[in-house]
Enzyme design. Structure first.
Site, PDB file in Angstrom:
ATOM      1  N   GLU A  90       0.835  -1.224   0.000  1.00  0.00           N
ATOM      2  CA  GLU A  90       0.000   0.000   0.000  1.00  0.00           C
ATOM      3  C   GLU A  90       0.861   1.261   0.000  1.00  0.00           C
ATOM      4  O   GLU A  90       0.661   2.170   0.806  1.00  0.00           O
ATOM      5  CB  GLU A  90      -0.945   0.011   1.223  1.00  0.00           C
ATOM      6  CG  GLU A  90      -1.762  -1.243   1.419  1.00  0.00           C
ATOM      7  CD  GLU A  90      -2.866  -1.432   0.370  1.00  0.00           C
ATOM      8  OE1 GLU A  90      -3.046  -0.529  -0.474  1.00  0.00           O
ATOM      9  OE2 GLU A  90      -3.510  -2.481   0.389  1.00  0.00           O
ATOM     10  N   ALA A  91       1.790   1.324  -0.936  1.00  0.00           N
ATOM     11  CA  ALA A  91       2.733   2.439  -1.000  1.00  0.00           C
ATOM     12  C   ALA A  91       2.045   3.798  -1.062  1.00  0.00           C
ATOM     13  O   ALA A  91       2.572   4.786  -0.562  1.00  0.00           O
ATOM     14  CB  ALA A  91       3.629   2.275  -2.225  1.00  0.00           C
ATOM     15  N   CYS A 149     -17.028  -6.384 -17.802  1.00  0.00           N
ATOM     16  CA  CYS A 149     -16.965  -7.035 -19.121  1.00  0.00           C
ATOM     17  C   CYS A 149     -15.969  -8.177 -19.197  1.00  0.00           C
ATOM     18  O   CYS A 149     -15.913  -8.872 -20.214  1.00  0.00           O
ATOM     19  CB  CYS A 149     -16.650  -6.002 -20.194  1.00  0.00           C
ATOM     20  SG  CYS A 149     -14.941  -5.445 -20.146  1.00  0.00           S
TER      21      CYS A 149
HETATM   22 ZN    ZN Z   1     -14.669  -3.574 -18.916  1.00  0.00          ZN
END
Ligand code: ZN
Ligand code: ADP
Length: 208
Positions: A90-91, A149
Site C-alpha cells: 500500500e505504497a 466485461c
Molecule cells: Zn470492462
C-alpha cells in the site's frame, strides 16, 4: 551497497489497480526470500487496518505478518539494519516521502519490494508510484479482471464516498474496471441492479 556483506540493493515495484494481485505477488516474493534464509521485514501503513492489524492480507486471503508504521520515516525508525529484504504494501498511503526512504534502503544494500496503486480513483498517476517506477530496477504491472466485461482491468473504480484522494476501501467501495468501462470519479449509476432489471424483463403476470 551493504559494506558489511558487500551485497548490492535494488528496488522492485509491483503496481496495478486494486484486486490485481499486488499483495499476492509481494507475499510470494517475500516467502521466497524467507526460503532463501534472508532476513525479511514487511511494513504496512497504519491507515490500512481493513483486514488485520499486523498482517498484509490479499483479497484471496493470503497473509503475511507485517509491522505497522505511521509514515515512511517510520520504516527507517523500525528497520533492523541486519534486514536484507524490505517489503512495503500500500505504497500510496505513504506519499512522496517513500521515495527517499526506498532509495536509502536500496543504496544501503537492501532488496526493496514495493506494491502500490499506480493510478488513483480518477485514473491519474498516484504519488509516489511514478517516481518509484523511474527509480526501480524492476517493474511489474499486474492487471485485474473488469467486473463489467471480463477484459483485463487497469483501473480502480470508486463506487461510493467523496472526492478525497485517499478513501480506505471498505467492502464494496471499489471494483476493478477496464479502460472502456472505467468512469473517473463516482459513477452516476452506482451499481446496476440486476435483480430489478430481471424482474422488469419478466412478462406481466408471471412475477410473484
Ligand atoms: Zn470492462
Ligand atoms: P491487490 O493487492 O492488487 O489489491 P490482492 O493480491 O489483494 O490484489 O488480491 C488478488 C485476488 O483478488 C485475486 O487472486 C482474486 O482471487 C481476487 N479478485 C477479486 N476480484 C477480482 C477481480 N475483479 N480481478 C481479479 N482478481 C480478483
Amino acid at each position: 551497497m551493504d559494506f558489511v556483506t558487500g551485497h548490492m540493493g535494488w528496488i522492485e515495484v509491483v503496481c496495478g489497480p486494486m484486486f490485481s494481485g499486488k499483495s499476492e505477488e509481494v507475499i510470494r516474493r517475500l516467502r521466497r526470500a524467507m526460503i532463501a534464509r534472508k532476513r525479511v521485514q514487511v511494513f504496512k501503513p497504519a491507515l490500512d487496518r481493513r483486514y488485520s492489524d499486523d498482517e498484509i492480507v490479499s483479497h484471496a486471503d493470503s497473509r503475511m505478518k507485517s509491522e505497522v508504521v505511521d509514515s515512511a520515516a517510520g520504516i527507517l525508525a523500525q528497520l533492523d539494519w541486519r534486514t536484507q529484504v524490505v517489503g512495503v504494501d500500500e505504497a500510496n498511503f505513504f506519499g512522496a516521502a517513500l521515495v527517499q526512504v526506498a532509495q536509502q534502503l536500496a543504496d544501503s544494500g537492501k532488496q526493496v519490494i514495493i506494491a502500490g496503486l499506480d493510478t488513483d480513483y480518477m485514473g491519474r498517476p498516484f504519488t509516489p508510484m511514478p517516481d518509484l517506477l523511474c527509480l526501480a530496477e524492476s517493474i511489474t504491472k499486474t492487471l485485474a479482471i473488469c467486473v463489467r466485461c471480463g477484459n483485463p482491468a487497469k483501473h480502480t473504480q470508486r463506487l461510493a464516498g467523496g472526492d478525497e484522494l485517499i478513501v480506505v476501501g471498505a467492502l464494496g467501495a471499489y471494483e476493478a474496471r477496464c479502460r472502456r468501462c472505467f468512469e473517473p470519479g463516482i459513477p452516476k449509476q452506482e451499481t446496476f441492479d440486476f435483480v430489478r432489471a430481471a424482474r422488469l424483463a419478466e412478462p406481466a403476470g408471471e412475477a410473484p
